[in-house]
Design a protein around this motif. Structure first.
Motif, mmCIF file in Angstrom:
data_model
loop_
_atom_site.group_PDB
_atom_site.id
_atom_site.type_symbol
_atom_site.label_atom_id
_atom_site.label_comp_id
_atom_site.label_asym_id
_atom_site.label_seq_id
_atom_site.Cartn_x
_atom_site.Cartn_y
_atom_site.Cartn_z
ATOM 1 N N LEU A 170 0.822 -1.213 0.000
ATOM 2 C CA LEU A 170 0.000 0.000 0.000
ATOM 3 C C LEU A 170 0.856 1.264 0.000
ATOM 4 O O LEU A 170 0.543 2.238 -0.707
ATOM 5 C CB LEU A 170 -0.941 0.008 1.198
ATOM 6 N N ASN A 171 1.931 1.256 0.768
ATOM 7 C CA ASN A 171 2.812 2.427 0.794
ATOM 8 C C ASN A 171 3.444 2.680 -0.571
ATOM 9 O O ASN A 171 3.571 3.825 -1.007
ATOM 10 C CB ASN A 171 3.908 2.259 1.857
ATOM 11 N N GLN A 172 3.841 1.597 -1.240
ATOM 12 C CA GLN A 172 4.442 1.757 -2.566
ATOM 13 C C GLN A 172 3.395 2.270 -3.567
ATOM 14 O O GLN A 172 3.691 3.153 -4.392
ATOM 15 C CB GLN A 172 5.009 0.417 -3.029
ATOM 16 N N ALA A 173 2.171 1.770 -3.481
ATOM 17 C CA ALA A 173 1.108 2.247 -4.378
ATOM 18 C C ALA A 173 0.805 3.719 -4.107
ATOM 19 O O ALA A 173 0.625 4.508 -5.048
ATOM 20 C CB ALA A 173 -0.144 1.401 -4.192
ATOM 21 N N ARG A 174 0.769 4.103 -2.820
ATOM 22 C CA ARG A 174 0.554 5.520 -2.484
ATOM 23 C C ARG A 174 1.655 6.407 -3.064
ATOM 24 O O ARG A 174 1.395 7.513 -3.542
ATOM 25 C CB ARG A 174 0.510 5.697 -0.970
ATOM 26 N N TYR A 175 2.873 5.914 -3.000
ATOM 27 C CA TYR A 175 4.003 6.675 -3.532
ATOM 28 C C TYR A 175 3.815 6.954 -5.029
ATOM 29 O O TYR A 175 4.007 8.082 -5.492
ATOM 30 C CB TYR A 175 5.299 5.893 -3.273
ATOM 31 N N TYR A 176 3.414 5.923 -5.776
ATOM 32 C CA TYR A 176 3.211 6.104 -7.218
ATOM 33 C C TYR A 176 2.027 7.026 -7.510
ATOM 34 O O TYR A 176 2.067 7.830 -8.455
ATOM 35 C CB TYR A 176 3.020 4.759 -7.910
ATOM 36 N N VAL A 177 0.981 6.961 -6.701
ATOM 37 C CA VAL A 177 -0.158 7.859 -6.893
ATOM 38 C C VAL A 177 0.256 9.300 -6.618
ATOM 39 O O VAL A 177 -0.135 10.225 -7.338
ATOM 40 C CB VAL A 177 -1.348 7.432 -5.995
ATOM 41 N N LYS A 178 1.086 9.520 -5.589
ATOM 42 C CA LYS A 178 1.573 10.873 -5.295
ATOM 43 C C LYS A 178 2.401 11.427 -6.454
ATOM 44 O O LYS A 178 2.324 12.618 -6.773
ATOM 45 C CB LYS A 178 2.407 10.882 -4.017
ATOM 46 N N ILE A 179 3.186 10.554 -7.077
ATOM 47 C CA ILE A 179 3.978 10.995 -8.233
ATOM 48 C C ILE A 179 3.058 11.491 -9.338
ATOM 49 O O ILE A 179 3.296 12.552 -9.941
ATOM 50 C CB ILE A 179 4.881 9.852 -8.745
ATOM 51 N N THR A 180 1.992 10.735 -9.596
ATOM 52 C CA THR A 180 1.084 11.135 -10.677
ATOM 53 C C THR A 180 0.275 12.383 -10.304
ATOM 54 O O THR A 180 -0.109 13.150 -11.185
ATOM 55 C CB THR A 180 0.117 9.997 -11.042
ATOM 56 N N ILE A 181 0.019 12.599 -8.999
ATOM 57 C CA ILE A 181 -0.690 13.809 -8.587
ATOM 58 C C ILE A 181 0.209 15.029 -8.782
ATOM 59 O O ILE A 181 -0.237 16.069 -9.266
ATOM 60 C CB ILE A 181 -1.171 13.689 -7.124
ATOM 61 N N LYS A 182 1.484 14.893 -8.422
ATOM 62 C CA LYS A 182 2.424 16.014 -8.585
ATOM 63 C C LYS A 182 2.716 16.302 -10.049
ATOM 64 O O LYS A 182 2.892 17.464 -10.433
ATOM 65 C CB LYS A 182 3.741 15.705 -7.860
ATOM 66 N N ASN A 183 2.815 15.248 -10.846
ATOM 67 C CA ASN A 183 3.154 15.420 -12.261
ATOM 68 C C ASN A 183 2.179 14.603 -13.102
ATOM 69 O O ASN A 183 2.397 13.422 -13.361
ATOM 70 C CB ASN A 183 4.598 14.947 -12.489
#
Length: 102
Positions: A72-85
């Motif tokens: 879940l933490n890794q999935a959240r990290y990737y979602v944050k990347i897509t939110i920022k960029n």
């Protein structure tokens, strides 16, 4: 276990009484009765097995919980990347698929 112990004690006493040539009027017992409760011994062994089994189950659950939390933490990290960029959104599906395959 108690039976074995009582047999060893009886054997030792029998050996000792066989060599008694002192001529005293001392009464030697060749058998000693040790009360044994096989039901309580069995219950005690079952409790040990239960605690070992529960420990294994708890360890397995803790391992699965940790693995799920890391996923879940890794999935959240990737979602944050897509939110920022937002230009990285096209890669999100592949990232999440890779995370879920591990």
């Amino acid at each position: 276990m108690r039976l074995i112990f009582s047999m060893v004690v009886a054997l030792l006493l029998a050996c000792k009484s066989g060599g008694n040539s002192s001529g005293s009027n001392e009464v030697l017992r060749d058998t000693i009765f040790l009360p044994s409760d096989p039901i309580h011994d069995t219950i005690y062994l079952m409790d040990i097995k239960k605690s070992d089994s529960l420990k294994r189950v708890n360890d397995a659950l803790a391992h699965r919980l940790l693995a799920t939390e890391l996923t879940l933490n890794q999935a959240r990290y990737y979602v944050k990347i897509t939110i920022k960029n937002p230009s990285q959104t096209k890669f999100l599906k592949g990232w999440l698929r890779r995370v879920l395959d591990l």
